[in-house]
Enzyme design. Structure first.
Site, mmCIF file in Angstrom:
data_model
loop_
_atom_site.group_PDB
_atom_site.id
_atom_site.type_symbol
_atom_site.label_atom_id
_atom_site.label_comp_id
_atom_site.label_asym_id
_atom_site.label_seq_id
_atom_site.Cartn_x
_atom_site.Cartn_y
_atom_site.Cartn_z
ATOM 1 N N ASP A 3 0.849 -1.192 0.000
ATOM 2 C CA ASP A 3 0.000 0.000 0.000
ATOM 3 C C ASP A 3 0.885 1.243 0.000
ATOM 4 O OD1 ASP A 3 -2.231 1.618 0.043
ATOM 5 O OD2 ASP A 3 -3.018 0.845 1.935
ATOM 6 N N HIS A 4 0.308 2.338 -0.448
ATOM 7 C CA HIS A 4 0.991 3.629 -0.400
ATOM 8 C C HIS A 4 0.712 4.269 0.957
ATOM 9 C CE1 HIS A 4 0.835 3.764 -5.047
ATOM 10 N NE2 HIS A 4 2.025 3.394 -4.646
ATOM 11 N N TYR A 176 -5.003 4.473 0.595
ATOM 12 C CA TYR A 176 -6.089 3.635 0.094
ATOM 13 C C TYR A 176 -5.798 3.020 -1.280
ATOM 14 C CZ TYR A 176 -8.007 6.339 3.881
ATOM 15 O OH TYR A 176 -8.184 6.947 5.104
ATOM 16 N N HIS A 177 -4.598 2.442 -1.398
ATOM 17 C CA HIS A 177 -4.214 1.726 -2.616
ATOM 18 C C HIS A 177 -3.755 0.303 -2.283
ATOM 19 C CE1 HIS A 177 -3.117 5.929 -4.441
ATOM 20 N NE2 HIS A 177 -4.420 5.723 -4.405
ATOM 21 N N PRO A 178 -4.523 -0.474 -1.496
ATOM 22 C CA PRO A 178 -4.066 -1.820 -1.128
ATOM 23 C C PRO A 178 -3.975 -2.729 -2.350
ATOM 24 C CG PRO A 178 -6.372 -1.533 -0.529
ATOM 25 C CD PRO A 178 -5.866 -0.178 -0.959
#
Length: 236
Positions: A3-4, A176-178
């Site tokens: 994630d980011h 919110y980039h899982p």
């Protein structure tokens, strides 16, 4: 699990906020005329944390308003925020089954910033945003400088490694980039079918072997379109 992970630093201004908690009127204006405060564009860019990296490894967002509570709180106070995140993280987490019951929630271990190189990169991203905030043309529009923002808990106390690390430790969150937990090749095949199961495919960013450098919205759409194509071909 990839994630980011990043954080925002924020500064107060005397300019009234364009949007409040209730945006219904602004949304109607956008739909009817295509204008108004809902038509603004977020600004950002990609940067390198070090001259030796082969490609940018930090993405920075700039947004109107004060960012609190991981960006989920309503922006009641006028201001401006800058948010860097580690674009190509080395840290890895996991998603595991908690129970054999199909409706049991999974056990998610994010493991954000576990790799010291990720912490170093984010530290440089925060330092870059602090440098941007000191630019005279921007500083003249802000009511609070870095000291005032730090006193409000919205920025590091200084640009020392220790103060930035202390800020990162309490303010970092997911952008919110899982991705990566149903990796292509290991969990799904080249047509996104889950190994060992019939008629089950995965069509989201969890199939990515490596998290993309930027936002995942467009790649997720692409993956979904590709999955739909595979299904149509198999039905024919």
């Amino acid at each position: 699990m990839q994630d980011h992970t990043g954080c925002f630093i924020s500064f107060f201004s005397d300019t009234e906020p364009l949007l409040g908690p209730d945006t219904s009127a602004e949304e109607q204006l956008l739909r009817r005329q295509g204008t108004g405060p809902m038509a603004w564009n977020e600004t950002g860019g990609f940067f390198s944390s070090d001259d030796d990296v082969p490609a940018p490894d930090i993405q920075v967002h700039a947004a109107l308003g004060i960012v609190r509570d991981e960006g989920l709180a309503a922006p009641h106070e006028p201001g401006m925020s800058f948010g860097p995140y580690v674009a190509r993280p080395a840290s890895r987490g996991s998603v595991r089954l908690r129970h054999s019951h199909p409706y049991a929630k999974p056990r998610i271990f994010h493991n954000y910033l576990a790799d010291p190189d990720d912490r170093r990169r984010l530290r440089e991203g925060v330092r870059l945003c602090m440098r941007i905030a000191r630019e005279q043309r921007l500083a003249s529009l802000l009511r609070s400088d870095l000291r005032g923002a730090a006193d409000a808990g919205l920025a590091p106390a200084s640009d020392s490694d220790q103060d930035i690390d202390d800020f990162i430790r309490t303010q970092s969150f997911s952008f919110y980039h899982p991705s990566g937990t149903c990796m292509l090749g290991k969990v799904v095949d080249h047509e996104l079918r889950v190994h060992g199961l019939e008629n089950i495919r995965v069509a989201d960013t969890s199939i990515m072997p490596t998290l993309v450098t930027g936002n995942t919205n467009a790649p997720a759409i692409m993956i979904g379109e590709r999955a739909a194509s595979f299904i149509r071909m198999s039905a024919g």
